[in-house]
Design an enzyme around this catalytic site. Structure first.
Site, PDB file in Angstrom:
ATOM      1  N   SER A  44      -6.483   7.006   7.381  1.00 56.05           N
ATOM      2  CA  SER A  44      -6.334   5.623   6.935  1.00 56.05           C
ATOM      3  C   SER A  44      -5.450   4.783   7.843  1.00 56.05           C
ATOM      4  O   SER A  44      -5.581   3.553   7.867  1.00 56.05           O
ATOM      5  CB  SER A  44      -5.763   5.603   5.520  1.00 56.05           C
ATOM      6  OG  SER A  44      -4.580   6.383   5.431  1.00 56.05           O
ATOM      7  N   HIS A 250       0.993   1.988   3.397  1.00 49.06           N
ATOM      8  CA  HIS A 250       0.132   1.816   4.567  1.00 49.06           C
ATOM      9  C   HIS A 250       0.511   0.521   5.292  1.00 49.06           C
ATOM     10  O   HIS A 250       1.039  -0.413   4.673  1.00 49.06           O
ATOM     11  CB  HIS A 250      -1.347   1.767   4.156  1.00 49.06           C
ATOM     12  CG  HIS A 250      -1.916   3.107   3.831  1.00 49.06           C
ATOM     13  ND1 HIS A 250      -1.809   3.676   2.587  1.00 49.06           N
ATOM     14  CD2 HIS A 250      -2.588   4.013   4.604  1.00 49.06           C
ATOM     15  CE1 HIS A 250      -2.387   4.856   2.596  1.00 49.06           C
ATOM     16  NE2 HIS A 250      -2.857   5.092   3.807  1.00 49.06           N
TER      17      HIS A 250
END
Length: 268
Positions: A44, A250
């Site tokens: 990711s 993230h």
């Protein structure tokens, strides 16, 4: 023929020879990388989860037009571009599901992998939802996996990349530290938990650097680029716990363009 005319003729012939060979000067490393195909592998952090603007055909892989691979290819126009990084990928799923696009004409590969192998998401869940002791124990278990099982998994993945793309420059990118210690956060995790999580990031990056060096690959860390932009810095390039939950921990779009892209660009 005068000496001046002889010299002029020699210079003219030399320039003609250079033109015929198509040599205008030494090519930069970036030019050489862009001359062939570029393949973006990984999890990711390479697909761009958290950066928004997801490509319509990427589904749950959540490949973003704000992710560093997409930004690099837009600026450098490689001969071909295969963006196959996917949210949730491990070293084994990268090896089994992403390497098919590599070939002998691939000249540049980027990859992030390893965080999911050591249970990144589970660790952060333990730290957010459970006690300090549970969090630190979970972090220590992840570090044990980094030191014991992860190196072999990375070696297997890197061997697979090299076998399929023998001519490529391969850049392995690391992971940022999540927290600025003694920063602006006055709630949430304890300072001991934040310190343990940062230490685990350092251990993971050390393992990645060692295994990539042994494979003949280039390791490019992102800790320096994210310094001053961690959580609790007041100018975070990372999401904290947020909705949708998959964005949590993230990089935001600014973390991709200001953190990962310069780190990748400096290695190419």
């Amino acid at each position: 023929m005068s000496v001046r005319r002889i010299r002029a003729s020699v210079v003219t012939l030399a320039l003609a020879a250079v033109a015929a060979l198509g040599v205008a000067g030494p090519a930069s490393a970036t030019d050489s990388a862009a001359a062939g195909g570029y393949v973006a592998l990984g999890d990711s952090y390479s697909s761009g989860v958290g950066a928004g603007n997801y490509l319509s055909d990427s589904g749950d892989c959540r490949r973003s037009a704000n992710a560093y691979p997409y930004l690099w290819q837009a600026a450098n126009s490689p001969a071909s571009f295969d963006f196959v990084a996917c949210s949730g990928a491990t070293t084994s799923s990268v090896a089994s599901g992403q390497l098919g696009v590599l070939n002998r004409s691939t000249s540049l590969v980027s990859v992030t992998a390893g965080g999911n192998d050591v249970g990144f998401a589970a660790v952060m869940q333990d730290c957010v939802l459970s006690s300090e002791a549970t969090c630190i124990n979970s972090v220590n278990n992840a570090i044990s996996r980094m030191n014991n099982s992860l190196p072999g998994r990375l070696d297997s993945l890197y061997d697979g990349i090299r076998a399929r793309a023998p001519q490529a420059q391969v850049v392995v990118l690391g992971y940022p530290r999540f927290y600025k210690l003694s920063g602006s956060c006055f709630a949430g995790l304890s300072e001991a938990e934040r310190t343990a999580i940062n230490n685990a990031s350092d251990v993971l990056n050390d393992v990645l650097a060692k295994r990539s060096a042994d494979a003949g690959f280039t390791f490019s860390g992102v800790v320096d680029e994210f310094t001053g932009h961690e959580l609790c810095s007041g100018d975070a390039w990372l999401h904290s716990v947020t909705v949708p939950i998959h964005n949590s921990y993230h990089p935001k779009a600014a973390g991709q363009s200001g953190g990962y892209l310069p780190a990748f660009r400096s290695a190419v």
